[in-house]
Motif scaffolding. Sequence first.
Motif, PDB file in Angstrom:
ATOM      1  N   GLN A  42      21.463  38.916  76.457  1.00 61.09           N
ATOM      2  CA  GLN A  42      20.971  38.165  75.255  1.00 61.09           C
ATOM      3  C   GLN A  42      21.373  39.295  74.010  1.00 61.09           C
ATOM      4  N   LEU A  43      21.941  39.075  72.891  1.00 54.74           N
ATOM      5  CA  LEU A  43      22.367  39.810  71.761  1.00 54.74           C
ATOM      6  C   LEU A  43      21.313  39.128  70.599  1.00 54.74           C
ATOM      7  N   LEU A  44      20.533  40.017  70.132  1.00 54.65           N
ATOM      8  CA  LEU A  44      19.585  39.555  69.140  1.00 54.65           C
ATOM      9  C   LEU A  44      19.293  40.452  68.116  1.00 54.65           C
ATOM     10  N   VAL A  45      18.878  40.032  66.951  1.00 56.46           N
ATOM     11  CA  VAL A  45      18.425  40.771  66.025  1.00 56.46           C
ATOM     12  C   VAL A  45      16.974  41.029  66.126  1.00 56.46           C
ATOM     13  N   ALA A  46      16.562  42.318  66.293  1.00 53.85           N
ATOM     14  CA  ALA A  46      15.485  42.844  66.923  1.00 53.85           C
ATOM     15  C   ALA A  46      14.177  42.295  66.060  1.00 53.85           C
ATOM     16  N   ASP A  47      13.019  42.077  66.510  1.00 54.34           N
ATOM     17  CA  ASP A  47      11.841  41.936  65.762  1.00 54.34           C
ATOM     18  C   ASP A  47      10.848  42.861  66.469  1.00 54.34           C
ATOM     19  N   LEU A  48       9.694  42.890  65.883  1.00 54.13           N
ATOM     20  CA  LEU A  48       8.780  43.930  65.867  1.00 54.13           C
ATOM     21  C   LEU A  48       8.306  44.061  67.258  1.00 54.13           C
ATOM     22  N   ALA A  49       8.390  43.075  68.078  1.00 55.33           N
ATOM     23  CA  ALA A  49       7.967  43.028  69.555  1.00 55.33           C
ATOM     24  C   ALA A  49       8.932  43.697  70.318  1.00 55.33           C
ATOM     25  N   ASP A  50      10.119  44.037  69.815  1.00 52.85           N
ATOM     26  CA  ASP A  50      11.183  44.715  70.692  1.00 52.85           C
ATOM     27  C   ASP A  50      11.026  46.429  70.498  1.00 52.85           C
ATOM     28  N   ILE A  51      10.216  46.671  69.306  1.00 55.55           N
ATOM     29  CA  ILE A  51      10.190  48.308  69.261  1.00 55.55           C
ATOM     30  C   ILE A  51       9.818  49.072  70.154  1.00 55.55           C
ATOM     31  N   ASP A  52       8.877  48.939  71.080  1.00 55.47           N
ATOM     32  CA  ASP A  52       8.653  49.503  72.400  1.00 55.47           C
ATOM     33  C   ASP A  52       9.860  49.636  73.432  1.00 55.47           C
ATOM     34  N   GLY A  53      10.577  48.655  73.585  1.00 52.49           N
ATOM     35  CA  GLY A  53      11.571  48.646  74.324  1.00 52.49           C
ATOM     36  C   GLY A  53      12.868  49.614  73.759  1.00 52.49           C
ATOM     37  N   VAL A  54      12.945  49.684  72.492  1.00 49.60           N
ATOM     38  CA  VAL A  54      14.165  50.389  71.622  1.00 49.60           C
ATOM     39  C   VAL A  54      13.648  51.996  71.777  1.00 49.60           C
ATOM     40  N   LEU A  55      12.349  52.008  71.722  1.00 49.49           N
ATOM     41  CA  LEU A  55      12.087  53.393  71.616  1.00 49.49           C
ATOM     42  C   LEU A  55      12.259  54.122  73.185  1.00 49.49           C
ATOM     43  N   THR A  56      11.716  53.152  74.104  1.00 47.39           N
ATOM     44  CA  THR A  56      11.953  53.601  75.494  1.00 47.39           C
ATOM     45  C   THR A  56      13.348  54.159  75.791  1.00 47.39           C
ATOM     46  N   LEU A  57      14.213  53.318  75.299  1.00 51.45           N
ATOM     47  CA  LEU A  57      15.736  53.391  75.635  1.00 51.45           C
ATOM     48  C   LEU A  57      16.049  54.607  74.717  1.00 51.45           C
ATOM     49  N   HIS A  58      15.706  54.860  73.418  1.00 51.22           N
ATOM     50  CA  HIS A  58      15.918  55.706  72.477  1.00 51.22           C
ATOM     51  C   HIS A  58      15.571  57.263  73.086  1.00 51.22           C
ATOM     52  N   ARG A  59      14.291  57.359  73.787  1.00 57.93           N
ATOM     53  CA  ARG A  59      13.943  58.593  74.190  1.00 57.93           C
ATOM     54  C   ARG A  59      14.730  58.895  75.562  1.00 57.93           C
ATOM     55  N   LYS A  60      15.457  58.054  76.081  1.00 63.05           N
ATOM     56  CA  LYS A  60      16.026  58.357  77.481  1.00 63.05           C
ATOM     57  C   LYS A  60      17.358  59.123  77.056  1.00 63.05           C
ATOM     58  N   TYR A  61      17.784  58.793  75.852  1.00 57.09           N
ATOM     59  CA  TYR A  61      19.111  59.358  75.356  1.00 57.09           C
ATOM     60  C   TYR A  61      19.132  60.264  74.099  1.00 57.09           C
ATOM     61  N   GLN A  62      18.173  60.408  73.694  1.00 61.40           N
ATOM     62  CA  GLN A  62      17.904  61.348  72.436  1.00 61.40           C
ATOM     63  C   GLN A  62      18.085  62.828  72.825  1.00 61.40           C
ATOM     64  N   ILE A  63      18.685  63.573  71.850  1.00 59.04           N
ATOM     65  CA  ILE A  63      19.193  64.941  72.318  1.00 59.04           C
ATOM     66  C   ILE A  63      18.011  65.814  72.485  1.00 59.04           C
ATOM     67  N   ASP A  64      16.895  65.579  71.951  1.00 61.22           N
ATOM     68  CA  ASP A  64      15.664  66.363  72.468  1.00 61.22           C
ATOM     69  C   ASP A  64      15.029  65.846  73.643  1.00 61.22           C
ATOM     70  N   THR A  65      15.248  64.773  74.302  1.00 58.59           N
ATOM     71  CA  THR A  65      14.621  64.206  75.399  1.00 58.59           C
ATOM     72  C   THR A  65      15.542  63.751  76.720  1.00 58.59           C
ATOM     73  N   ILE A  66      16.745  63.971  76.266  1.00 55.81           N
ATOM     74  CA  ILE A  66      17.647  63.605  77.590  1.00 55.81           C
ATOM     75  C   ILE A  66      17.658  64.404  78.455  1.00 55.81           C
ATOM     76  N   GLN A  67      17.864  63.752  79.671  1.00 51.86           N
ATOM     77  CA  GLN A  67      18.081  64.786  80.776  1.00 51.86           C
ATOM     78  C   GLN A  67      19.319  65.406  80.684  1.00 51.86           C
ATOM     79  N   GLU A  68      19.159  66.891  80.983  1.00 49.20           N
ATOM     80  CA  GLU A  68      20.477  67.698  80.715  1.00 49.20           C
ATOM     81  C   GLU A  68      21.841  67.113  81.302  1.00 49.20           C
TER      82      GLU A  68
END
Length: 188
Positions: free
Chosen positions: A2-28
């Motif tokens: 599904q492609l969606l415009v996010a709503d507030l209920a999607d924030i946790d899922g976005v942050l989980t994915l974000h932390r996985k690939y953000q430069i400060d927290t990504i696995q080397e």
Amino acid sequence: MQLLVADLADIDGVLTLHRKYQIDTIQEGDKKDGFVTTSFTREQLTKLIQEEQGLFIAKHEGAVVAYVMSASWQFWAAWPIFARMIADLPQLEYAGHQLSTENSYQYGPVCVDKAYRGSGLLERIFDFAREKMADRYPVLVTFINQINTRSYAAHTQKLGLEVIAEFDFNNNHYLELAYDTSKSLRLP
């Protein structure tokens, strides 16, 4: 998928994915395949959703597996790198437009879970976000750290973004790219 415009209920899922690939927290070991440089808080994502309608997501089996952030320059102005880009806009032209905060917006970051890379999801979520933003802005602008070669290749070769400038910020070298939002990718 599904492609969606996010709503507030999607924030946790976005942050989980974000932390996985953000430069400060990504696995080397994952850095070579691309990374996101900017970090975000729950409050910033709430504002992005409520005020900009600028968070686009792909969900598979209920999990957020990709996102694209897109917003006005006013939204991004609080981050120093975007303030730098805003100051440079009047010196840039693209697709017949002298760029400004009124006729362009900042696209990105974008993140696709590595399990979905190469599947065409990047192209699909990019075009979905582009279409949603095209009524408001004729030009999309973004930047990529020069060392992020995977992101550069994906954005130029798969999506057709064009380099319009280069700049240095905080001891990093960036490429600034643009895209005409009236152009669909013509996906199958």
